[in-house]
Design a protein around this motif. Structure first.
Motif, short mmCIF file in Angstrom:
data_model
loop_
_atom_site.label_atom_id
_atom_site.label_comp_id
_atom_site.label_asym_id
_atom_site.label_seq_id
_atom_site.Cartn_x
_atom_site.Cartn_y
_atom_site.Cartn_z
N THR A 58 -12.22 1.93 2.90
CA THR A 58 -11.80 1.61 1.54
C THR A 58 -10.49 0.83 1.49
O THR A 58 -10.39 -0.16 0.77
CB THR A 58 -11.68 2.88 0.67
OG1 THR A 58 -10.81 3.79 1.30
CG2 THR A 58 -13.04 3.51 0.43
N ILE A 59 -9.48 1.27 2.25
CA ILE A 59 -8.19 0.60 2.12
C ILE A 59 -7.66 -0.02 3.41
O ILE A 59 -6.75 -0.84 3.37
CB ILE A 59 -7.11 1.56 1.56
CG1 ILE A 59 -6.83 2.70 2.54
CG2 ILE A 59 -7.48 2.04 0.20
CD1 ILE A 59 -5.64 3.55 2.15
N GLY A 60 -8.20 0.35 4.56
CA GLY A 60 -7.63 -0.11 5.82
C GLY A 60 -8.20 -1.39 6.36
O GLY A 60 -7.57 -2.11 7.10
N ARG A 61 -9.40 -1.71 5.98
CA ARG A 61 -10.12 -2.84 6.54
C ARG A 61 -10.00 -4.05 5.63
O ARG A 61 -10.09 -3.93 4.42
CB ARG A 61 -11.58 -2.44 6.68
CG ARG A 61 -12.46 -3.41 7.37
CD ARG A 61 -13.85 -2.77 7.49
NE ARG A 61 -14.69 -3.51 8.38
CZ ARG A 61 -15.54 -4.43 7.99
NH1 ARG A 61 -15.66 -4.72 6.71
NH2 ARG A 61 -16.29 -5.07 8.85
N GLU A 62 -9.81 -5.23 6.23
CA GLU A 62 -9.75 -6.49 5.47
C GLU A 62 -11.17 -7.05 5.40
O GLU A 62 -11.81 -7.32 6.41
CB GLU A 62 -8.83 -7.47 6.19
CG GLU A 62 -8.63 -8.77 5.46
CD GLU A 62 -7.63 -8.63 4.33
OE1 GLU A 62 -7.75 -9.39 3.38
OE2 GLU A 62 -6.75 -7.77 4.41
N TYR A 63 -11.68 -7.22 4.19
CA TYR A 63 -13.02 -7.76 4.00
C TYR A 63 -12.94 -9.25 3.71
O TYR A 63 -11.99 -9.72 3.09
CB TYR A 63 -13.73 -7.05 2.83
CG TYR A 63 -14.10 -5.62 3.16
CD1 TYR A 63 -15.26 -5.34 3.85
CD2 TYR A 63 -13.28 -4.57 2.78
CE1 TYR A 63 -15.61 -4.04 4.15
CE2 TYR A 63 -13.62 -3.26 3.09
CZ TYR A 63 -14.78 -3.00 3.77
OH TYR A 63 -15.12 -1.72 4.08
#
Length: 121
Positions: A53-58
């Motif tokens: 949800t918050i750690g990965r760059e999409y």
């Protein structure tokens, strides 16, 4: 049923660990990769949810952005039309250029004769 949930948590944890390891530092947000790895390994369910949800760059998607009022922004104005392509062959282009040069030479000759005729009078 409890085994299925545990199996899903383990699979999600493995997937998250592999995803964290294979990501570049620039694609990880909020914390270093090592901290994310520790979080996902020590707190599997919470760590996986937080990572995705918050750690990965999409990557950016091409979807319409909603304005503050809730309406979609107007589509962008169409770009200028492309100029028509010249479909003539090189030989045809050269022949046209030679014709233009000859016409310009004749016009210059006519202007010179007209000036000579006016100056003789």
């Amino acid at each position: 049923m409890p085994y299925l949930f545990s199996l899903l948590v383990v699979a999600a944890t493995v997937f998250a660990v592999v995803d964290i390891i294979t990501r570049d530092e620039g694609q990880v947000r909020h914390m270093p990769k090592v901290v994310w790895l520790l979080l996902v390994i020590l707190l599997p369910l919470l760590g996986v949810v937080l990572w995705f949800t918050i750690g990965r760059e999409y990557p950016e998607r091409d979807r319409p952005v909603r304005s503050p009022r809730g309406y979609a922004d107007p589509p962008p104005a169409p770009s200028a039309p492309m100029p028509p392509r010249d479909t003539r062959t090189t030989e045809q282009q050269l022949a046209d250029l030679e014709r233009e040069i000859e016409q310009e030479r004749r016009r210059a000759e006519a202007r010179r004769r007209a000036q000579d005729g006016q100056s003789a009078e």
